[in-house]
Design a protein around this motif. Structure first.
Motif, PDB file in Angstrom:
ATOM      1  N   GLY A  89      -1.493  16.021  64.486  1.00  0.00           N
ATOM      2  CA  GLY A  89      -1.686  17.167  65.367  1.00  0.00           C
ATOM      3  C   GLY A  89      -1.999  18.441  64.612  1.00  0.00           C
ATOM      4  N   LEU A  90      -1.285  18.691  63.519  1.00  0.00           N
ATOM      5  CA  LEU A  90      -1.542  19.886  62.711  1.00  0.00           C
ATOM      6  C   LEU A  90      -2.923  19.827  62.062  1.00  0.00           C
ATOM      7  CD1 LEU A  90       1.948  20.358  60.997  1.00  0.00           C
ATOM      8  CD2 LEU A  90       0.898  21.876  62.690  1.00  0.00           C
ATOM      9  N   THR A  91      -3.294  18.652  61.575  1.00  0.00           N
ATOM     10  CA  THR A  91      -4.617  18.500  60.967  1.00  0.00           C
ATOM     11  C   THR A  91      -5.721  18.725  61.985  1.00  0.00           C
ATOM     12  OG1 THR A  91      -3.734  16.873  59.401  1.00  0.00           O
ATOM     13  CG2 THR A  91      -6.120  16.939  59.676  1.00  0.00           C
ATOM     14  N   THR A 110      -8.461  10.971  58.747  1.00  0.00           N
ATOM     15  CA  THR A 110      -8.291   9.681  58.074  1.00  0.00           C
ATOM     16  C   THR A 110      -7.291   9.793  56.935  1.00  0.00           C
ATOM     17  OG1 THR A 110     -10.564   9.026  58.614  1.00  0.00           O
ATOM     18  CG2 THR A 110      -9.477   7.835  56.838  1.00  0.00           C
ATOM     19  N   LEU A 111      -7.429  10.843  56.126  1.00  0.00           N
ATOM     20  CA  LEU A 111      -6.483  11.057  55.024  1.00  0.00           C
ATOM     21  C   LEU A 111      -5.073  11.284  55.553  1.00  0.00           C
ATOM     22  CD1 LEU A 111      -8.627  13.400  52.719  1.00  0.00           C
ATOM     23  CD2 LEU A 111      -8.139  10.974  52.396  1.00  0.00           C
ATOM     24  N   CYS A 113      -3.825  10.171  58.412  1.00  0.00           N
ATOM     25  CA  CYS A 113      -3.324   8.891  58.927  1.00  0.00           C
ATOM     26  C   CYS A 113      -2.864   7.977  57.793  1.00  0.00           C
ATOM     27  CB  CYS A 113      -4.402   8.198  59.751  1.00  0.00           C
ATOM     28  SG  CYS A 113      -4.745   8.972  61.343  1.00  0.00           S
ATOM     29  N   ILE A 114      -3.630   7.937  56.715  1.00  0.00           N
ATOM     30  CA  ILE A 114      -3.269   7.083  55.581  1.00  0.00           C
ATOM     31  C   ILE A 114      -1.962   7.542  54.949  1.00  0.00           C
ATOM     32  CG2 ILE A 114      -3.942   6.425  53.237  1.00  0.00           C
ATOM     33  CD1 ILE A 114      -6.848   6.442  54.193  1.00  0.00           C
ATOM     34  N   LEU A 115      -1.840   8.842  54.696  1.00  0.00           N
ATOM     35  CA  LEU A 115      -0.635   9.369  54.047  1.00  0.00           C
ATOM     36  C   LEU A 115       0.594   9.181  54.927  1.00  0.00           C
ATOM     37  CD1 LEU A 115      -2.053  12.663  52.467  1.00  0.00           C
ATOM     38  CD2 LEU A 115      -1.448  10.545  51.292  1.00  0.00           C
ATOM     39  N   THR A 116       0.448   9.445  56.219  1.00  0.00           N
ATOM     40  CA  THR A 116       1.607   9.304  57.119  1.00  0.00           C
ATOM     41  C   THR A 116       2.014   7.841  57.276  1.00  0.00           C
ATOM     42  OG1 THR A 116       0.083   9.312  59.016  1.00  0.00           O
ATOM     43  CG2 THR A 116       1.120  11.392  58.428  1.00  0.00           C
ATOM     44  N   ASN A 117       1.041   6.936  57.302  1.00  0.00           N
ATOM     45  CA  ASN A 117       1.376   5.513  57.415  1.00  0.00           C
ATOM     46  C   ASN A 117       2.118   5.024  56.180  1.00  0.00           C
ATOM     47  OD1 ASN A 117       0.285   5.021  59.978  1.00  0.00           O
ATOM     48  ND2 ASN A 117      -1.770   4.774  59.157  1.00  0.00           N
ATOM     49  N   ILE A 118       1.687   5.475  55.010  1.00  0.00           N
ATOM     50  CA  ILE A 118       2.371   5.089  53.769  1.00  0.00           C
ATOM     51  C   ILE A 118       3.793   5.648  53.753  1.00  0.00           C
ATOM     52  CG2 ILE A 118       2.393   5.393  51.260  1.00  0.00           C
ATOM     53  CD1 ILE A 118      -0.659   5.346  51.340  1.00  0.00           C
ATOM     54  N   LEU A 119       3.931   6.930  54.117  1.00  0.00           N
ATOM     55  CA  LEU A 119       5.254   7.559  54.124  1.00  0.00           C
ATOM     56  C   LEU A 119       6.162   6.908  55.168  1.00  0.00           C
ATOM     57  CD1 LEU A 119       7.027   9.758  52.942  1.00  0.00           C
ATOM     58  CD2 LEU A 119       6.078  11.363  54.601  1.00  0.00           C
ATOM     59  N   SER A 120       5.614   6.607  56.340  1.00  0.00           N
ATOM     60  CA  SER A 120       6.402   5.946  57.394  1.00  0.00           C
ATOM     61  C   SER A 120       6.860   4.559  56.947  1.00  0.00           C
ATOM     62  CB  SER A 120       5.580   5.840  58.676  1.00  0.00           C
ATOM     63  OG  SER A 120       5.243   7.110  59.180  1.00  0.00           O
ATOM     64  N   ALA A 121       5.967   3.833  56.279  1.00  0.00           N
ATOM     65  CA  ALA A 121       6.325   2.498  55.783  1.00  0.00           C
ATOM     66  C   ALA A 121       7.449   2.572  54.759  1.00  0.00           C
ATOM     67  CB  ALA A 121       5.095   1.826  55.182  1.00  0.00           C
ATOM     68  N   LEU A 122       7.391   3.565  53.883  1.00  0.00           N
ATOM     69  CA  LEU A 122       8.438   3.728  52.870  1.00  0.00           C
ATOM     70  C   LEU A 122       9.780   4.056  53.524  1.00  0.00           C
ATOM     71  CD1 LEU A 122       6.516   5.709  50.100  1.00  0.00           C
ATOM     72  CD2 LEU A 122       7.191   3.311  50.067  1.00  0.00           C
ATOM     73  N   ALA A 200      -7.973   7.480  63.028  1.00  0.00           N
ATOM     74  CA  ALA A 200      -8.502   8.846  63.084  1.00  0.00           C
ATOM     75  C   ALA A 200      -9.632   8.954  64.093  1.00  0.00           C
ATOM     76  CB  ALA A 200      -8.981   9.264  61.693  1.00  0.00           C
ATOM     77  N   TYR A 201     -10.504   7.978  64.089  1.00  0.00           N
ATOM     78  CA  TYR A 201     -11.664   7.984  64.996  1.00  0.00           C
ATOM     79  C   TYR A 201     -11.213   7.926  66.459  1.00  0.00           C
ATOM     80  CZ  TYR A 201     -16.654   7.172  65.896  1.00  0.00           C
ATOM     81  OH  TYR A 201     -17.957   7.306  66.297  1.00  0.00           O
ATOM     82  N   ILE A 202     -10.261   7.037  66.741  1.00  0.00           N
ATOM     83  CA  ILE A 202      -9.771   6.897  68.116  1.00  0.00           C
ATOM     84  C   ILE A 202      -9.011   8.151  68.548  1.00  0.00           C
ATOM     85  CG2 ILE A 202      -8.218   5.591  69.608  1.00  0.00           C
ATOM     86  CD1 ILE A 202      -8.897   3.111  67.930  1.00  0.00           C
ATOM     87  N   ASN A 203      -8.176   8.694  67.644  1.00  0.00           N
ATOM     88  CA  ASN A 203      -7.445   9.915  67.958  1.00  0.00           C
ATOM     89  C   ASN A 203      -8.389  11.071  68.259  1.00  0.00           C
ATOM     90  OD1 ASN A 203      -4.350  10.211  67.775  1.00  0.00           O
ATOM     91  ND2 ASN A 203      -4.804   8.724  66.178  1.00  0.00           N
ATOM     92  N   TYR A 204      -9.467  11.152  67.496  1.00  0.00           N
ATOM     93  CA  TYR A 204     -10.425  12.238  67.698  1.00  0.00           C
ATOM     94  C   TYR A 204     -11.135  12.091  69.046  1.00  0.00           C
ATOM     95  CZ  TYR A 204     -13.928  15.750  66.443  1.00  0.00           C
ATOM     96  OH  TYR A 204     -14.718  16.865  66.422  1.00  0.00           O
TER      97      TYR A 204
END
Length: 332
Positions: A89-91, A110-111, A113-122, A200-204
């Protein structure tokens, strides 16, 4: 007096958005089948609040909604969800407010989504699964490999009963040897990149439809045929891969996996660029319909022409025949 009124309006808007976010989080938490729709809807109020107010007000809304949801529902799931919808949302809000192009917006999403997915997985691994990343990836890969081998053996038995020749069975056996932990781990970065791009594409797309209803000016999403890889992006990817190769030559730990993963990512991106370029020329130059173009590209992959799109994508990145890249080398 006006400043007090402005601050009051901002606080009221932030409170209303926080209530909306809390309701959506609780509903999706108790009804898991709706979680996918929640990931599409939740970033929109954050983006709207960012557009109407500022970063501090938006951040306060995120913090308050996360705390209340954590108290009412589940702390880990609430924090995990907040990381996802807040970053996207902020992005999105920043890109719209800064009047970024659709290309840059999708790239930044896209960036994010990738960073948040990695952080969420951790977070899920540490606090819920309580295991290390390496152990989780190894166990998941072994499970997937065993499941695939079981399905393969059933299919092989079926083909044997159907009288398939031994040569064709040998080709199937050779393909099976490619399914191992090393290759699956090498494909992991590509899978993360693909998932991040699609999310990212679907969110946009969803955000455009909602924000236009709210009378916000936002660029239309690029059609896939207009997707391109900038010279700067291509040069950066190739440069990083070369650094990985050099470090691997010096026997730096993890460098070999890094550069092999980067090669897989480069292949994926250039193939995607090649498919987009082929779609563009079929639709614009040959005047083929989107359905016919999709079928032609689909069958070309089936007959083994996938590598051809890599070449097309690489050449298109350098010469930019579609005139989409503002940083293209060939200006004429």
């Amino acid at each position: 007096m006006e400043k007090t009124k402005f601050n009051t309006n901002a606080m009221v808007e932030a409170a209303l958005m926080a209530v909306f976010v809390i309701v959506i989080l609780i509903v999706t938490g108790y009804v898991p089948i709706l979680s996918f729709f929640g990931t599409l809807i939740l970033p929109i109020p954050i983006a709207v609040l960012y557009l109407r107010q500022n970063f501090n007000i938006t951040l306060s809304c995120i913090v308050v909604s996360t705390i209340i949801t954590a108290l009412l529902f589940n702390p880990i799931i609430s924090i995990n969800a907040a990381i996802n919808y807040a970053s996207i949302g902020l992005t999105l809000g920043y890109c719209i407010k800064s009047k970024k192009s659709a290309y840059v917006t999708v790239l930044m999403l896209t960036l994010a989504c990738i960073l948040t997915n990695i952080l969420s997985a951790l977070i899920m691994l540490v606090f819920i699964e309580k295991t290390s990343l390496i152990t989780f990836l190894t166990d998941s890969a072994n499970t997937a490999i065993n499941s695939f081998k079981a399905s393969f053996e059933e299919a092989r038995s079926y083909y044997v009963n159907m009288g398939v020749s031994g040569k064709q069975l040998e080709q199937m056996d050779q393909a099976l040897t490619m399914i191992n932990i090393e290759n699956m781990l090498l494909m992991l970065p590509v899978s993360i990149l693909f998932y991040g791009f699609m999310a990212a594409y679907i969110n946009y797309i969803v955000s455009i439809k909602v924000l236009k209803k709210l009378r916000y000016k936002i660029e239309e999403v690029l059609p896939f045929s207009n997707f391109y890889v900038s010279n700067l992006v291509g040069a950066a990817l190739i440069g990083v891969t070369c650094i990985g190769i050099i470090l691997s030559g010096k026997n730096v730990y993890g460098a070999e996996y890094f550069y092999k993963s980067m090669i897989s990512i480069i292949k994926f991106i250039f193939i995607l660029n090649g498919v987009a370029a082929a779609s563009y020329f079929m639709e614009k130059k040959r005047l083929l319909s989107k359905r016919v173009t999709t079928l032609l590209i689909f069958f070309s992959f089936i007959v083994g022409l996938g590598e051809l799109y890599f070449t097309i994508g690489f050449v298109e990145m350098i010469f930019d025949y579609r005139r989409l890249d503002p940083y293209r080398i060939r200006k004429v």
